[in-house]
Structures are given as structure tokens and as C-alpha cells.
Design a protein around this motif. Structure first.
Motif, PDB file in Angstrom:
ATOM      1  N   TYR A 187     -14.464   5.926 -12.709  1.00  0.00           N
ATOM      2  CA  TYR A 187     -14.077   4.511 -12.785  1.00  0.00           C
ATOM      3  C   TYR A 187     -12.580   4.295 -12.607  1.00  0.00           C
ATOM      4  O   TYR A 187     -11.763   5.089 -13.072  1.00  0.00           O
ATOM      5  N   ARG A 188     -12.242   3.155 -11.995  1.00  0.00           N
ATOM      6  CA  ARG A 188     -10.866   2.658 -12.021  1.00  0.00           C
ATOM      7  C   ARG A 188     -10.939   1.244 -12.559  1.00  0.00           C
ATOM      8  O   ARG A 188     -11.696   0.417 -12.019  1.00  0.00           O
ATOM      9  N   ILE A 189     -10.161   0.976 -13.601  1.00  0.00           N
ATOM     10  CA  ILE A 189     -10.145  -0.379 -14.152  1.00  0.00           C
ATOM     11  C   ILE A 189      -8.999  -1.134 -13.480  1.00  0.00           C
ATOM     12  O   ILE A 189      -7.848  -0.686 -13.507  1.00  0.00           O
ATOM     13  N   ILE A 190      -9.324  -2.260 -12.856  1.00  0.00           N
ATOM     14  CA  ILE A 190      -8.316  -3.087 -12.193  1.00  0.00           C
ATOM     15  C   ILE A 190      -8.121  -4.349 -13.031  1.00  0.00           C
ATOM     16  O   ILE A 190      -9.109  -5.024 -13.364  1.00  0.00           O
ATOM     17  N   ASP A 191      -6.882  -4.667 -13.352  1.00  0.00           N
ATOM     18  CA  ASP A 191      -6.596  -5.883 -14.114  1.00  0.00           C
ATOM     19  C   ASP A 191      -6.738  -7.085 -13.172  1.00  0.00           C
ATOM     20  O   ASP A 191      -5.826  -7.405 -12.407  1.00  0.00           O
ATOM     21  N   ASP A 216     -19.738   7.547  -6.377  1.00  0.00           N
ATOM     22  CA  ASP A 216     -18.587   8.472  -6.433  1.00  0.00           C
ATOM     23  C   ASP A 216     -17.400   7.780  -7.072  1.00  0.00           C
ATOM     24  O   ASP A 216     -16.548   8.420  -7.677  1.00  0.00           O
ATOM     25  N   LEU A 217     -17.323   6.471  -6.853  1.00  0.00           N
ATOM     26  CA  LEU A 217     -16.176   5.704  -7.365  1.00  0.00           C
ATOM     27  C   LEU A 217     -16.661   4.307  -7.746  1.00  0.00           C
ATOM     28  O   LEU A 217     -17.406   3.679  -6.992  1.00  0.00           O
ATOM     29  N   THR A 218     -16.210   3.842  -8.900  1.00  0.00           N
ATOM     30  CA  THR A 218     -16.554   2.478  -9.327  1.00  0.00           C
ATOM     31  C   THR A 218     -15.284   1.734  -9.699  1.00  0.00           C
ATOM     32  O   THR A 218     -14.530   2.179 -10.573  1.00  0.00           O
ATOM     33  N   LEU A 219     -15.048   0.622  -8.987  1.00  0.00           N
ATOM     34  CA  LEU A 219     -13.908  -0.232  -9.337  1.00  0.00           C
ATOM     35  C   LEU A 219     -14.417  -1.302 -10.280  1.00  0.00           C
ATOM     36  O   LEU A 219     -15.338  -2.058  -9.925  1.00  0.00           O
ATOM     37  N   VAL A 268      -3.611  -8.020  -7.804  1.00  0.00           N
ATOM     38  CA  VAL A 268      -4.918  -7.348  -7.888  1.00  0.00           C
ATOM     39  C   VAL A 268      -5.115  -6.506  -6.619  1.00  0.00           C
ATOM     40  O   VAL A 268      -5.476  -5.324  -6.684  1.00  0.00           O
ATOM     41  N   GLN A 269      -4.806  -7.104  -5.473  1.00  0.00           N
ATOM     42  CA  GLN A 269      -5.049  -6.384  -4.215  1.00  0.00           C
ATOM     43  C   GLN A 269      -4.062  -5.236  -4.018  1.00  0.00           C
ATOM     44  O   GLN A 269      -4.408  -4.225  -3.425  1.00  0.00           O
ATOM     45  N   ARG A 270      -2.885  -5.373  -4.565  1.00  0.00           N
ATOM     46  CA  ARG A 270      -1.943  -4.242  -4.517  1.00  0.00           C
ATOM     47  C   ARG A 270      -2.525  -3.063  -5.310  1.00  0.00           C
ATOM     48  O   ARG A 270      -2.498  -1.919  -4.853  1.00  0.00           O
ATOM     49  N   ASP A 271      -3.112  -3.329  -6.475  1.00  0.00           N
ATOM     50  CA  ASP A 271      -3.693  -2.260  -7.290  1.00  0.00           C
ATOM     51  C   ASP A 271      -4.920  -1.643  -6.626  1.00  0.00           C
ATOM     52  O   ASP A 271      -5.126  -0.427  -6.663  1.00  0.00           O
ATOM     53  N   ILE A 272      -5.739  -2.493  -6.003  1.00  0.00           N
ATOM     54  CA  ILE A 272      -6.922  -1.965  -5.298  1.00  0.00           C
ATOM     55  C   ILE A 272      -6.465  -1.092  -4.125  1.00  0.00           C
ATOM     56  O   ILE A 272      -7.004  -0.008  -3.885  1.00  0.00           O
ATOM     57  N   ALA A 273      -5.442  -1.554  -3.418  1.00  0.00           N
ATOM     58  CA  ALA A 273      -4.940  -0.790  -2.256  1.00  0.00           C
ATOM     59  C   ALA A 273      -4.462   0.597  -2.686  1.00  0.00           C
ATOM     60  O   ALA A 273      -4.698   1.587  -1.993  1.00  0.00           O
ATOM     61  N   LYS A 274      -3.826   0.666  -3.861  1.00  0.00           N
ATOM     62  CA  LYS A 274      -3.352   1.976  -4.353  1.00  0.00           C
ATOM     63  C   LYS A 274      -4.520   2.934  -4.568  1.00  0.00           C
ATOM     64  O   LYS A 274      -4.464   4.101  -4.190  1.00  0.00           O
ATOM     65  N   VAL A 275      -5.595   2.410  -5.169  1.00  0.00           N
ATOM     66  CA  VAL A 275      -6.771   3.253  -5.411  1.00  0.00           C
ATOM     67  C   VAL A 275      -7.368   3.708  -4.079  1.00  0.00           C
ATOM     68  O   VAL A 275      -7.672   4.894  -3.893  1.00  0.00           O
ATOM     69  N   THR A 318      -5.947   3.995  -1.179  1.00  0.00           N
ATOM     70  CA  THR A 318      -5.068   4.950  -0.486  1.00  0.00           C
ATOM     71  C   THR A 318      -5.322   6.364  -1.010  1.00  0.00           C
ATOM     72  O   THR A 318      -5.471   7.315  -0.246  1.00  0.00           O
ATOM     73  N   LYS A 319      -5.421   6.503  -2.333  1.00  0.00           N
ATOM     74  CA  LYS A 319      -5.700   7.827  -2.923  1.00  0.00           C
ATOM     75  C   LYS A 319      -7.050   8.362  -2.454  1.00  0.00           C
ATOM     76  O   LYS A 319      -7.182   9.542  -2.124  1.00  0.00           O
ATOM     77  N   VAL A 320      -8.046   7.480  -2.440  1.00  0.00           N
ATOM     78  CA  VAL A 320      -9.387   7.906  -2.035  1.00  0.00           C
ATOM     79  C   VAL A 320      -9.372   8.384  -0.583  1.00  0.00           C
ATOM     80  O   VAL A 320      -9.969   9.400  -0.232  1.00  0.00           O
ATOM     81  N   LEU A 321      -8.641   7.660   0.262  1.00  0.00           N
ATOM     82  CA  LEU A 321      -8.608   8.002   1.679  1.00  0.00           C
ATOM     83  C   LEU A 321      -7.837   9.298   1.930  1.00  0.00           C
ATOM     84  O   LEU A 321      -8.111  10.015   2.888  1.00  0.00           O
ATOM     85  N   GLU A 322      -6.886   9.598   1.034  1.00  0.00           N
ATOM     86  CA  GLU A 322      -6.152  10.863   1.164  1.00  0.00           C
ATOM     87  C   GLU A 322      -7.080  12.053   0.919  1.00  0.00           C
ATOM     88  O   GLU A 322      -6.834  13.156   1.312  1.00  0.00           O
TER      89      GLU A 322
END
Ligand code: Z5A
Length: 203
Positions: free
Chosen positions: A178-182, A127-130, A190-197, A199-203
Motif C-alpha cells: 500500500y501507498r497512502i496518498i493524502d 501488486d500495488l494499492t494506492l 495529490v498528483q505530485r505524490d501519485i507521480a512520485k509513487v 516513478t518508483k514503480v516504473l524504475e
């Protein structure tokens, strides 16, 4: 949810998988954390054949088929039963890695991989690929400082450039999955960007 985490060499998958696990568990999700190649007793034995140096001259076709043999076992014994029970599955690498390493890296035609994907997985896709993306030189430096190289890590820089290109092409072609994480940033960023993704998924 079926979430997969991908990355080129030294992208920091292991480090960030722990972070993802903590976040999702804190949100109350019942999780199965697993990995490929591996994830079952038989799959872990296949992993040893694939990553170890006993079969250094293994043919590309054998490598591809072993990846899917391990995946078939993994899907039937771990991933599908967990999803059917309503659990969330987070998998450290999945079929995108086959496209990137065996397709992009080794040069096996993508249609062959697609045929195996359809056979082994049926309709099932993540469903989601980081995708944790890091420039190859930075990633190789990080991985080199960590441990002795396995059969894949012994490849040359052009192999990893092809792997990265393939991952990026796939990720850019499907912005829904996909979400591309730098992953070249500091771990904190990196973890701030992953956390944002997440959070959206959990919403
Ligand atoms: N493979 C395949 O060919 N086809 C397939 O279908 C599948 C797999 C499923 C094993 O995968 C191999 O299987 C893989 C592809 C192939 N080969 N390669 N290469 P694996 O996932 O088990 O192995 P891995 O690629 O080595 O992943 P890893 O263990 O998760 O490593 P990593 O991404 O490099 O992550 P790390 O160990 O967390 O980080 C590496 C170092 O960098 C470590 O010292 C960290 O502390 C450091 N680090 C991490 N993040 C940062 C940041 N942001 N800044 C600075 N330093 C950092």
C-alpha cells in the motif's frame, strides 16, 4: 503489474485515475483500465443492482456475495487474461473495498470476507494499492457537490468513518503493497505524490 486504487468517499479516485492512466501510457505500458463492481457486461449489471435504489433493503450478506460474484467474472474474463498477456491492469477499487465497506462499514466478520477472497482469487492479490485518504467531512462535502447519492453514498458519517478506519488499518499493516496518498491536499499536490509513487514503480 496489478495496481488497484482505493479511496473513501470524495477522495478523487476518478479524477486521479485519468492522471495515472496518462502517466503509465506515457511510459509505454500497455494498460487495461477497469473498475469494480463492474468491468464486464455481467459485472456492470450487478453494479446497477448494488448501487441503484431498486433494492434499497438488500441484506448485507447479499451485498457481499454480489460483490464477489461480479469479481469472479471480472477476474476470469478481464483481469487474469490481461495479466497473462503481460499487460498492466489498473483497477478502480478491488477487494480492499470489500473489507472496508462490507467489513468495516456493514460489520460483516473479516474472516468471511477472507474466505471468499481466497476462494474467488486464489493466490492473486494486487501488486500495488494506492489508497487516496481524505477526512470524511471533506470527502462527503466534495461528493455531495458532484451528483445524486447512490445506495452507498446515502450512508451516514459514522459508516464512512468505519470505512476509512478499516482502509487505514489495512494500509498501515502492509507498507510493501500500500501507498497512502493524502487526498485532502490540493489536486496538484495529490498528483505530485501519485507521480512520485509511479516513478518508483516504473524504475
Ligand atoms: N463498493 C463496496 O461497497 N464494496 C466493494 O467491494 C467495491 C465497491 C468494489 C461505488 O464505487 C461504490 O461501491 C462505492 C463503494 C462500493 N461507494 N461509495 N461511496 P465507485 O468507486 O464507483 O464510486 P465512488 O466512491 O463515488 O468513486 P468516484 O466516482 O471515483 O468518486 P470520488 O473518489 O469521489 O472521485 P471524484 O469524482 O474524482 O471526486 C469527487 C469530487 O471532488 C469531484 O468534484 C472532484 O473534482 C473533486 N476533487 C477531487 N480531488 C480533489 C482535490 N484534491 N481537491 C478538491 N476537490 C477535489
Amino acid at each position: 503489474m496489478f495496481i488497484t486504487v482505493e479511496g473513501s468517499e470524495g477522495a478523487g479516485k476518478s479524477t486521479n485515475l485519468e492522471f495515472i492512466q496518462e502517466r503509465l501510457q506515457a511510459a509505454g505500458k500497455e494498460l487495461v483500465m477497469t473498475r469494480e463492481p463492474g468491468g464486464t457486461e455481467l459485472g456492470e449489471e450487478i453494479r446497477e443492482l448494488l448501487l441503484g435504489h431498486k433494492h434499497d433493503g438488500m441484506s448485507d450478506d447479499c451485498e457481499l456475495l454480489l460483490m464477489f460474484a461480479a469479481r469472479a467474472e471480472h477476474l476470469n474474463r478481464v483481469i487474469k487474461p490481461a495479466l497473462n498477456k503481460g499487460k498492466w491492469v489498473v483497477c478502480d477499487r478491488f477487494t480492499d473495498a470489500t473489507y472496508a465497506y462490507q467489513g468495516g462499514g456493514r460489520g460483516i466478520p473479516m474472516q468471511r470476507i477472507e474466505a471468499l477472497e481466497n476462494w474467488v482469487q486464489g493466490e492473486l492479490r494486487p501488486d500495488l494499492t494506492l489508497f487516496l485518504d481524505v477526512p470524511v467531512d471533506i470527502g462527503m462535502k466534495r461528493a455531495g457537490e458532484r451528483s445524486a447519492p447512490d445506495r452507498f453514498e446515502r450512508q451516514q458519517i459514522d459508516f464512512f468513518e468505519r470505512v476509512r478506519t478499516c482502509y487505514l488499518e489495512r494500509a498501515r499493516s502492509d507498507a510493501v503493497r500500500y501507498r497512502i496518498i493524502d487526498a485532502g491536499q490540493s489536486l496538484e499536490d495529490v498528483q505530485r505524490d501519485i507521480a512520485k509513487v509511479l516513478t518508483k514503480v516504473l524504475e
